[in-house]
Write a protein that holds these residues in place. Structure first.
Motif, PDB file in Angstrom:
ATOM      1  N   LYS A 169       0.822  -1.202   0.000  1.00 26.25           N
ATOM      2  CA  LYS A 169       0.000   0.000   0.000  1.00 26.25           C
ATOM      3  C   LYS A 169       0.860   1.259   0.000  1.00 26.25           C
ATOM      4  O   LYS A 169       1.896   1.323   0.670  1.00 26.25           O
ATOM      5  CB  LYS A 169      -0.917   0.020   1.236  1.00 26.25           C
TER       6      LYS A 169
ATOM      7  N   PRO B 211       0.566   5.185   0.970  1.00 21.61           N
ATOM      8  CA  PRO B 211      -0.327   6.090   1.702  1.00 21.61           C
ATOM      9  C   PRO B 211      -0.932   7.167   0.811  1.00 21.61           C
ATOM     10  O   PRO B 211      -0.297   7.650  -0.129  1.00 21.61           O
ATOM     11  CB  PRO B 211       0.605   6.704   2.763  1.00 21.61           C
TER      12      PRO B 211
ATOM     13  N   ALA C 203      -8.387   4.041   0.897  1.00 18.51           N
ATOM     14  CA  ALA C 203      -6.975   4.371   1.114  1.00 18.51           C
ATOM     15  C   ALA C 203      -6.829   5.641   1.943  1.00 18.51           C
ATOM     16  O   ALA C 203      -5.974   5.725   2.831  1.00 18.51           O
ATOM     17  CB  ALA C 203      -6.259   4.524  -0.222  1.00 18.51           C
TER      18      ALA C 203
ATOM     19  N   SER D 202      -4.946   5.619   5.524  1.00 15.33           N
ATOM     20  CA  SER D 202      -3.688   6.363   5.549  1.00 15.33           C
ATOM     21  C   SER D 202      -3.653   7.436   6.619  1.00 15.33           C
ATOM     22  O   SER D 202      -2.577   7.783   7.124  1.00 15.33           O
ATOM     23  CB  SER D 202      -3.438   7.005   4.179  1.00 15.33           C
TER      24      SER D 202
ATOM     25  N   GLU E 297      -4.567  -4.881   6.074  1.00 18.87           N
ATOM     26  CA  GLU E 297      -4.510  -3.635   5.315  1.00 18.87           C
ATOM     27  C   GLU E 297      -4.088  -2.476   6.209  1.00 18.87           C
ATOM     28  O   GLU E 297      -3.269  -1.637   5.819  1.00 18.87           O
ATOM     29  CB  GLU E 297      -5.871  -3.357   4.676  1.00 18.87           C
TER      30      GLU E 297
ATOM     31  N   TYR F 143      -0.630  -0.075   5.864  1.00 22.83           N
ATOM     32  CA  TYR F 143      -0.591   1.389   5.853  1.00 22.83           C
ATOM     33  C   TYR F 143       0.158   1.952   7.060  1.00 22.83           C
ATOM     34  O   TYR F 143       0.187   3.173   7.246  1.00 22.83           O
ATOM     35  CB  TYR F 143      -2.007   1.956   5.833  1.00 22.83           C
TER      36      TYR F 143
END
Length: 369
Positions: free
Chosen positions: A167, A169, A251, A255, A275, A279
């Motif tokens: 991922k 950010p 996201a 984030s 997940e 992050y």
């Protein structure tokens, strides 16, 4: 692939697993057909096709009826039929009867989830016993699940954990602004809104905290009464419901969260938790084996079904930026397999002849030893 709502639906953990896994299997040379909700949209990514299969019967029969429909169309057409979850795993009895190779992946012990009635739990237990007796191969996503099948059935299932996504950010943007959210100014819960996820405990804990950091609840629910109860219990000044989110919006939420909280009672291996860690968001989770094998020493723990203890833990952490900062920095050293490695392990399993019959001991004998 049978047993999910399909690739592209992003509905829950199994669907997110398939979204990560299937395109990678395609790139490894497999033709992957995923049977799911006819409304799920997924572009062909190198050998992956979404195939609609209708369902009926509400929450108790939706997945099984869709899986039955899919199996009727799939039987005899594939090298391997890969069934997902305990309920659809019962169909391995049919694949075994007709000589169709099957693999069943267990993502969690579904019969332990609070949303099911006693009758539904009994049916799921029957499905579990059927898949143990009939599947050519069984995989599990966590070490506690692997131990469960050894201790209860004397079956050596293959451990293939869910992968850690990669991922990047996302900066705070229009989505956060539309809900009046500030980066670092909220705690995030992101999961399906079902009782075993413990969101009601989190809302009760937040109600006991003073005004300040807000709670963001992201997720959908197939249980309107439960969702209504959550909304009724929540203080709108403290709790923001943003619904089901994906892509860039999700996201943004991950984030910019101060803390991720998962107060669940039952898990397999939570994709939302993986997940959050990807992050680099510190996590406060219930101290159950399935969460501990993911977070290990890199997060914070509370006991399940304890809103007062959860409120105390939240109060301490929200007033301890140094502790949260140290936990965030420690996540750089968290070493977990990524999805490329997971896909390669399934690729090898598909290409390996199954080792049947399993050594199966009756549950009552195993429990007595």
């Amino acid at each position: 692939m049978i047993g999910s709502r399909g690739v592209g639906s992003n509905y829950g953990g199994i669907e997110r697993v398939l979204d990560e896994l299937c395109p990678r299997l395609g790139r490894l040379g497999h033709q992957v057909d995923v049977y799911g909700d006819p409304g799920a949209v997924f572009e062909d990514h190198g050998g992956v096709r979404a195939i609609g299969a209708s369902s009926f019967g509400g929450k108790h029969f939706e997945t099984l009826s869709r899986s039955l429909n899919a199996l009727a169309r799939a039987m005899g057409r594939y090298d391997v039929i890969h069934l997902h979850a305990v309920g659809p795993g019962i169909l391995s009895a049919a694949t075994h009867l007709f000589g169709q190779r099957s693999l069943v992946t267990i993502h969690g012990l579904d019969q332990k989830r609070d949303k099911w009635s006693a009758t539904a739990r009994a049916c799921l237990t029957l499905a579990e016993r059927a898949l143990v007796a009939n599947a050519d191969q069984i995989t599990v996503v966590s070490e506690p699940l692997r131990r469960y099948f050894i201790e209860r059935y004397d079956v050596a299932a293959s451990l293939i954990p869910n992968g850690m996504p990669r991922k990047t950010p996302a900066a705070p943007g229009a989505f956060l602004a539309s809900f009046g959210l500030e980066p670092g100014g909220y705690v995030l819960f992101a999961s399906r809104l079902t009782p075993e996820k413990g969101c009601h405990d989190l809302i009760a804990a937040f109600d006991a905290l003073p005004q300040g950091t807000r709670l963001v609840v992201a997720g959908s629910s197939g249980e309107p009464d439960y969702l209504a109860a959550l909304r009724a219990a929540a203080d709108p000044a403290k709790v923001v419901f943003v619904g089901h989110r994906s892509g860039h919006e999700l996201a943004e939420l991950f984030s910019n969260a101060k803390l991720f909280v998962l107060p669940s009672y039952v898990e397999g291996m939570s994709m939302a938790l993986l997940e959050a860690l990807a992050y680099k968001v510190p996590a406060l989770v219930t101290d159950i084996p399935e969460n501990r094998v993911v977070v290990r020493e890199h997060g914070f723990y509370v006991q399940p079904r304890d809103p007062a203890g959860l409120a105390d833990a939240l109060a301490r952490l929200l007033e301890s930026p140094d502790a949260l900062g140290a936990a965030r920095a420690a996540l750089d050293s968290l070493d977990r397999p990524d999805w490329d490695a997971v896909a390669q392990r399934y690729d090898r399993l598909y290409r390996t002849p199954p080792r049947r019959p399993f050594a199966v001991a009756p549950p009552q004998q195993v429990g007595a030893r």
